[in-house]
Design a protein around this motif. Sequence first.
Motif, PDB file in Angstrom:
ATOM      1  N   ILE A 112      10.010   8.018   0.305  1.00  0.00           N
ATOM      2  CA  ILE A 112       8.551   7.942  -0.695  1.00  0.00           C
ATOM      3  C   ILE A 112       8.747   7.077  -1.372  1.00  0.00           C
ATOM      4  CG2 ILE A 112       6.599   9.284  -1.612  1.00  0.00           C
ATOM      5  CD1 ILE A 112       6.840  11.275   0.285  1.00  0.00           C
ATOM      6  N   ALA A 113       9.292   7.366  -2.145  1.00  0.00           N
ATOM      7  CA  ALA A 113      10.225   6.981  -3.122  1.00  0.00           C
ATOM      8  C   ALA A 113       9.509   4.802  -3.228  1.00  0.00           C
ATOM      9  CB  ALA A 113      11.441   7.432  -4.094  1.00  0.00           C
ATOM     10  N   GLY A 114      10.648   4.575  -2.284  1.00  0.00           N
ATOM     11  CA  GLY A 114      10.675   3.442  -1.514  1.00  0.00           C
ATOM     12  C   GLY A 114       9.516   2.954  -1.327  1.00  0.00           C
ATOM     13  N   CYS A 115       8.164   3.498  -0.654  1.00  0.00           N
ATOM     14  CA  CYS A 115       6.842   3.097  -0.357  1.00  0.00           C
ATOM     15  C   CYS A 115       5.930   2.782  -1.292  1.00  0.00           C
ATOM     16  CB  CYS A 115       6.717   4.791   0.842  1.00  0.00           C
ATOM     17  SG  CYS A 115       7.228   4.422   2.672  1.00  0.00           S
ATOM     18  N   GLN A 116       6.284   3.770  -2.691  1.00  0.00           N
ATOM     19  CA  GLN A 116       5.316   3.912  -3.165  1.00  0.00           C
ATOM     20  C   GLN A 116       6.221   2.455  -4.388  1.00  0.00           C
ATOM     21  OE1 GLN A 116       6.052   7.427  -5.216  1.00  0.00           O
ATOM     22  NE2 GLN A 116       3.489   8.472  -4.333  1.00  0.00           N
ATOM     23  N   ALA A 117       7.169   2.446  -4.092  1.00  0.00           N
ATOM     24  CA  ALA A 117       8.048   1.155  -5.097  1.00  0.00           C
ATOM     25  C   ALA A 117       7.301  -0.030  -4.185  1.00  0.00           C
ATOM     26  CB  ALA A 117       9.283   1.693  -5.196  1.00  0.00           C
ATOM     27  N   MET A 118       7.039   0.223  -2.762  1.00  0.00           N
ATOM     28  CA  MET A 118       6.627  -1.086  -2.158  1.00  0.00           C
ATOM     29  C   MET A 118       5.190  -0.897  -2.622  1.00  0.00           C
ATOM     30  SD  MET A 118       7.188  -1.944   2.020  1.00  0.00           S
ATOM     31  CE  MET A 118       8.892  -2.434   1.198  1.00  0.00           C
ATOM     32  N   ILE A 119       4.044  -0.052  -2.794  1.00  0.00           N
ATOM     33  CA  ILE A 119       3.058  -0.579  -3.163  1.00  0.00           C
ATOM     34  C   ILE A 119       2.767  -1.161  -4.300  1.00  0.00           C
ATOM     35  CG2 ILE A 119       0.706   1.338  -3.344  1.00  0.00           C
ATOM     36  CD1 ILE A 119       1.983   2.820  -1.178  1.00  0.00           C
ATOM     37  N   ASP A 120       3.632  -1.067  -5.482  1.00  0.00           N
ATOM     38  CA  ASP A 120       3.586  -1.040  -6.091  1.00  0.00           C
ATOM     39  C   ASP A 120       3.770  -2.681  -6.561  1.00  0.00           C
ATOM     40  OD1 ASP A 120       2.656   1.455  -7.137  1.00  0.00           O
ATOM     41  OD2 ASP A 120       4.298   2.000  -8.038  1.00  0.00           O
ATOM     42  N   ASN A 121       4.822  -3.160  -5.442  1.00  0.00           N
ATOM     43  CA  ASN A 121       4.982  -4.366  -5.907  1.00  0.00           C
ATOM     44  C   ASN A 121       5.643  -4.820  -4.142  1.00  0.00           C
ATOM     45  OD1 ASN A 121       6.352  -7.009  -6.169  1.00  0.00           O
ATOM     46  ND2 ASN A 121       8.034  -6.171  -7.296  1.00  0.00           N
ATOM     47  N   PRO A 122       4.292  -5.062  -3.800  1.00  0.00           N
ATOM     48  CA  PRO A 122       4.681  -5.370  -2.178  1.00  0.00           C
ATOM     49  C   PRO A 122       6.166  -6.788  -1.717  1.00  0.00           C
ATOM     50  CG  PRO A 122       2.685  -5.466  -2.517  1.00  0.00           C
ATOM     51  CD  PRO A 122       2.959  -5.340  -4.346  1.00  0.00           C
ATOM     52  N   ALA A 123       6.268  -6.955  -2.884  1.00  0.00           N
ATOM     53  CA  ALA A 123       7.441  -8.281  -2.914  1.00  0.00           C
ATOM     54  C   ALA A 123       8.635  -7.743  -3.925  1.00  0.00           C
ATOM     55  CB  ALA A 123       7.109  -9.905  -3.705  1.00  0.00           C
ATOM     56  N   ILE A 124       8.659  -6.670  -3.603  1.00  0.00           N
ATOM     57  CA  ILE A 124      10.427  -6.316  -3.541  1.00  0.00           C
ATOM     58  C   ILE A 124      10.882  -6.412  -3.305  1.00  0.00           C
ATOM     59  CG2 ILE A 124       9.512  -4.155  -2.441  1.00  0.00           C
ATOM     60  CD1 ILE A 124      11.135  -2.217  -4.129  1.00  0.00           C
ATOM     61  N   THR A 125      12.241  -6.705  -3.872  1.00  0.00           N
ATOM     62  CA  THR A 125      13.286  -7.395  -3.096  1.00  0.00           C
ATOM     63  C   THR A 125      14.344  -5.965  -2.512  1.00  0.00           C
ATOM     64  OG1 THR A 125      14.869  -6.425  -5.277  1.00  0.00           O
ATOM     65  CG2 THR A 125      13.493  -8.794  -4.745  1.00  0.00           C
ATOM     66  N   ASP A 126      15.108  -6.333  -1.685  1.00  0.00           N
ATOM     67  CA  ASP A 126      15.683  -5.029  -1.346  1.00  0.00           C
ATOM     68  C   ASP A 126      17.222  -4.519  -1.486  1.00  0.00           C
ATOM     69  OD1 ASP A 126      15.413  -6.304   2.189  1.00  0.00           O
ATOM     70  OD2 ASP A 126      16.632  -7.969   1.597  1.00  0.00           O
ATOM     71  N   ASP A 127      17.555  -5.423  -2.839  1.00  0.00           N
ATOM     72  CA  ASP A 127      18.217  -4.663  -4.247  1.00  0.00           C
ATOM     73  C   ASP A 127      17.454  -3.439  -5.002  1.00  0.00           C
ATOM     74  OD1 ASP A 127      19.448  -6.827  -3.130  1.00  0.00           O
ATOM     75  OD2 ASP A 127      20.377  -7.231  -5.653  1.00  0.00           O
TER      76      ASP A 127
END
Length: 753
Positions: free
Chosen positions: A199-214
């Motif tokens: 869920i932390a990863g999902c929320q980070a992806m919501i905040d930044n759709p271009a989030i990198t794999d790192d």
Amino acid sequence: MSDATDDPQPHDEGLTLSEPLSRAIGERYLTYALSTIMHRALPDARDGLKPVHRRILFAMRELKLAPTGGFRKSAKISGDVMGNYHPHGDAAIYDAMARLAQPFAMRYPLVDGQGNYGNIDGDGPAASRYTEARLTRAAEMLMEGLAENAVDFRPNYDGTLEEPVVLPAAFPNLLANGASGIAVGMATNVPPHNLDELIAGCQAMIDNPAITDDELVRHIPGPDFPTGGVLVEPPENILEAYRTGRGAFRLRARWHQEDLGRGTWQIVVTEIPYQVQKSKLIERLAELIQTRKVPALADVRDESAEDVRIILEPRARTVEPEMLMGMLFRNSDLEIRFSLNMNVLIDGRVPKVCALSEVLRAFLDHRREVLVRRARHRVEKIDARLEVLAGYIIAFLNLDRVIQIIRTEDDPKAVMLAEDWGGGVFLTEPQVEAILNMRLRSLRKLEEMELRREHETLTAERADLVALLEDEGRQWARISAELAEVRRLFGKEAPGGARRTGFAEAGTVEEVPIEAMIEREPITVICSRMGWVRAMKGHQPLDAEVKFKDGDGPGFAIHAETTDRILLIGSNGRVYTLLGANLPGGRGMGEPVRLMVDLPNEAAITGLVVVRPGQKFLMASSEGDGFIAPAEDLVAQTKAGKQVLNLRGGARTAVCRPVAGDHVAVVGENRKMLVFALEELPEMARGKGVRLQKYKDGGLSDAQTFTLAEGLSWKDPAGRTRTERDLTEWLGKRAGTGRMAPRGFPRDNRFTS
């Protein structure tokens, strides 16, 4: 089929079709393959479920088996699933349902089982008539919104009912619980993960759709298995696996050293790797003790109750625990490699190997679609209710007229629809239906203030929903809030939500040589003529009298130590390796060496020597060919041994002696002896070698190395040692015929008897 064309041709009034065999098989196999891929083996990236699991949960929901409700017999559940949605065997359905209830298989179980649902030892669940089940809170959240048009439905297999194509899925179940399956030409294997991290990863992806794999891997550092364990895979390998969707994770058991006092200790294993059956692990550890592959391990006990507790006892207190565990990690399932292959169905149709970010994106896009569909469904319900409320308000304001129409008119509905209720206001058909369907006692509830208050509340809710539907930013904010609620229920602060699988470095423990783990003790190795070997404690006299089986007799006897590697030379040109610590004790007659190494029955034992660092051996065949071989090149790693001498025809291994000195003495079966310089022999790891001595008849009998200045020694028939110092008569070049052996040379033509 000779007249068949590429297009099927109808025959016999359309009852028979003729087509090429390749097309017929190709189309049918393709249909089967697609069915297997889409409807059996691969999970959907959106809800992480295969059809059988989805149907089990939906059928349990239809049976109203809520987490707070009662249990129902598993036989009833699997019967309903089979009869209504999944026309396959009930055994397969029950097995799938049982797995959903196993806490050692599912990180977040979707079925709450009551009864025997199997255990980590590998025992299967009890029959379905003995067990009961209901849904868990996690399963309920996967289906939240089914009644609100959140997903599409399709007819079941016989068209009598409808089933969901996919579940709404309030959390990324594919990654949370993992999945595995084998389809046609492809497979999938996804490990479980920690829901708080997902869920932390999902929320980070919501905040930044271009989030990198790192950046994503900072939130989701690796799998989190229900059975715990320790991940020893380097972070860069984990990152690469998540980036490509393929890879593997090294997973070890969790253990600690338990002090027993007075310098003694034992190892306690408290967590074993995922999907490893504890009973088979214990059997493997017991096998390692029996075969002495890990000499430092003396005993294994299973003291598990509710929790795993496996006791490993060392053979000696001087053994390092890390060294012992390193060998066990290498030789047993205390360490496994869990493969990652995120081959999943995108949108339920296209199989694709996805990166971690792609799987999370598929889930989030699905959640957005679910949110929009539920919002639209709610707007439709609000519109219908607002229409009814408007009708109620009109009826309240004209209550006497409404009652009069109902009491006096034969068709009150038609009259009410045609009635002008003031200012050109007419009732709609749904409003009239609602008014006419009201009970008399409900008339007292028609209070204008209450009606208008409900109307205002629904209007405000509708406006909020319309704003939500029109603003993508609001939609993602709502999804993030919903995920936060899931995190509150199942996150690290919730019971069982904390990460179970730890991280550590593998280190170099596993590279420790096996000799370092054995207590060094002197032994006397005795091998009989028929190949029965044993190790007596201490260095006994090599000519001491020893008992053998009837018909057997002495063969070889050497002094060694338990840490030594002992080379057994076969007449077939192969060299086999034994470990001193693995040899049977000297109390009995020993054990057949052919049970320890793969020495053929037709091959005899021609030598038994101890390996010393830097040592070299003279290898020679009965044909008179030979060479010098370094000891390290003779050591074999398997029971099959290592081919060292290449033999032809009926040739056999005649000599394997340690090299000591500067000359070689060779004697043939014809009693002719030749002495030449050691430097004339090549050094090699394997081969036929070079000619040592030339013979007209017979072959090589014996050979040994010695120092020319000290002379050549042998034992005469009386057992006395004789030394010949003047060897000028026998000195020559390699491959010569030599001269007759000195007077008094043993009649068996051997330097040592």
